[in-house]
Design an enzyme around this catalytic site. Sequence first.
Site, PDB file in Angstrom:
ATOM      1  CE  LYS A 286      -1.436  -0.424  -2.594  1.00  0.00           C
ATOM      2  NZ  LYS A 286      -1.312  -1.884  -2.835  1.00  0.00           N
TER       3      LYS A 286
ATOM      4  CB  SER B 289       1.168  -3.146  -0.137  1.00  0.00           C
ATOM      5  OG  SER B 289       0.463  -3.347  -1.358  1.00  0.00           O
TER       6      SER B 289
ATOM      7  CB  SER C  90      -1.326  -5.997  -1.788  1.00  0.00           C
ATOM      8  OG  SER C  90       0.010  -6.311  -1.504  1.00  0.00           O
TER       9      SER C  90
END
Length: 488
Positions: A77, A152, A176
Amino acid sequence: MRLHDKTVFELHDLLVKKEISAEELTGETLKAIEAREPEVESFITISGDKALEQARKIDEKGIDERNVLAGIPLAVKDNISTRGILTTAASKMLYNYEPIFDATSLEKAYSKDLVVIGKTNMDEFAMGGSTESSAFKVTKNPWDVTKVPGGSSGGSATAVASGQVRLSLGSDTGGSIRQPASFNGVVGMKPTYGRVSRFGLIAFGSSLDQIGPFSQTVRENAALLGAVSGHDERDATSSKREVPDFTAKMGESLKGMKIALPREYMGEGIDEKVKEVILAAARHLESLGAEIHEVSLPHSKYGVAVYYIIASSEASSNLQRFDGIRYGFRAEGIENLEDVYVKTRSEGFGDEVKRRIMLGTFSLSSGYYDAYFKKAGQVRTLICEDFRKVFEDYDVILGPTAPTVAYGLGTQLDDPVTMYLGDLLTIPVNMAGLPAISIPAGFAHGLPVGLQLIGKAFDEATIYQVAEAFEATTDHHTKKPHIFEGSK
């Protein structure tokens, strides 16, 4: 080579037997990304040359047959610091930021000879539930590219779900990791707070953030979590507990295990088809020997309100460092110091980030602190107490990961409150610092539904035990999105 058909453990056997090299595996992964990335847009940065160079060095050293992760590609990420690879947090504010250090989780991954293949798309500064607030691109759900991937960590989830990689890392502040895992039909674990170092994770809510793994299967997930866990003296919240073998209880019977099903997790706002899938999953676990009883988590209904006060307050503090002076984006037409701050932050941050900074600053301001931030902290304590009481009698808590399946792209952008309410089932876990996993449990409206399993602090092994038992006796995890059709 059909990379997406082989588990990490099968790939490891091929590497040990020298039937494939780490460099060849990395090359095949880059081909898979090239073929599928245009449709789902999981990555912000693909570090192909660096990955191939790293893989060659691993081949020269030789694959350690005791290390199942050696030579395996990993997506990361884009809010996790990677030395020499752009780390933007999907924000214009950090569009050109290339860190000079690795996050501790990355150092640990490198020590296990994992190959970092690239950085995945996300909601800007991890603030969002759909990966639509990224400054660079909108990631699509591989099951239906008109749907959101969740957020996210949407890029990390779709990179795994679309078969571009077997493993990825995300971060979870209020759901997330688990919510995009649910929307994409993959496995996503949010570990106990403190299990994985936050050093090098671009901070959103410091008392809530936690790095965790995505994978196709439960056992692969446990292997990656074991690799990145452990104490770090650079993170004062990092636990000194020894990292156990997270796979140790896999295969053990569930007979006599007590599992709680909170009535609040099956109430108003939960899609009826999602409820059906979760109740079917509960009955399946009963057939495997577990006892399932309804319980109450009465203060969980306040979770969303508490979260958006605490997380936004911490964000308003953490994001003060992005000022256009030391690194990152800096606005043009600057005439004085005030311009540097006002113009840079106004132009560099997106709407959702600015919304949360303003909410947090208000909650911390003189005259409102007691009414908002302090009160939220008190209710957070009550949420923790609810979990403590349930875990006096139960081993695991079960429920849906998200109240719905993936919704249409763009449908909630103008209604942030509706998007916030999508996290009502995941947020309480972060409030209490507990571990929780989302695993594929079936389908509703033709899209994946995630089963959330919540455990006691630092008892990830029991969660993995239940998750693996469910996975081993169902076939939900074997279903693949349309993007696999005709893949070679």
